[in-house]
Design a protein around this motif. Structure first.
Motif: not given
Length: 54
Positions: A1-11
């Protein structure tokens, strides 16, 4: 499961890749301001001109 930081960078990168500025704006801090990089000195010389003396 991606972390909040990974999700932010992907977005952020998805927004850049698709031109969807809403995604980019949603990731940046509320008080973020775009500040262009300052250039000093003359423009860089193209490698072709710089290396032509060889």
């Amino acid at each position: 499961m991606p972390t909040d930081n990974e999700t932010a960078v992907r977005r952020f990168y998805e927004g850049l890749a698709t031109g969807n500025t809403a995604l980019v704006d949603g990731v940046l801090a509320a008080g973020w301001e775009a500040v262009p990089a300052m250039r000093t000195g003359p423009s860089p010389t193209p490698a072709s001109a710089r290396d032509s003396h060889r």
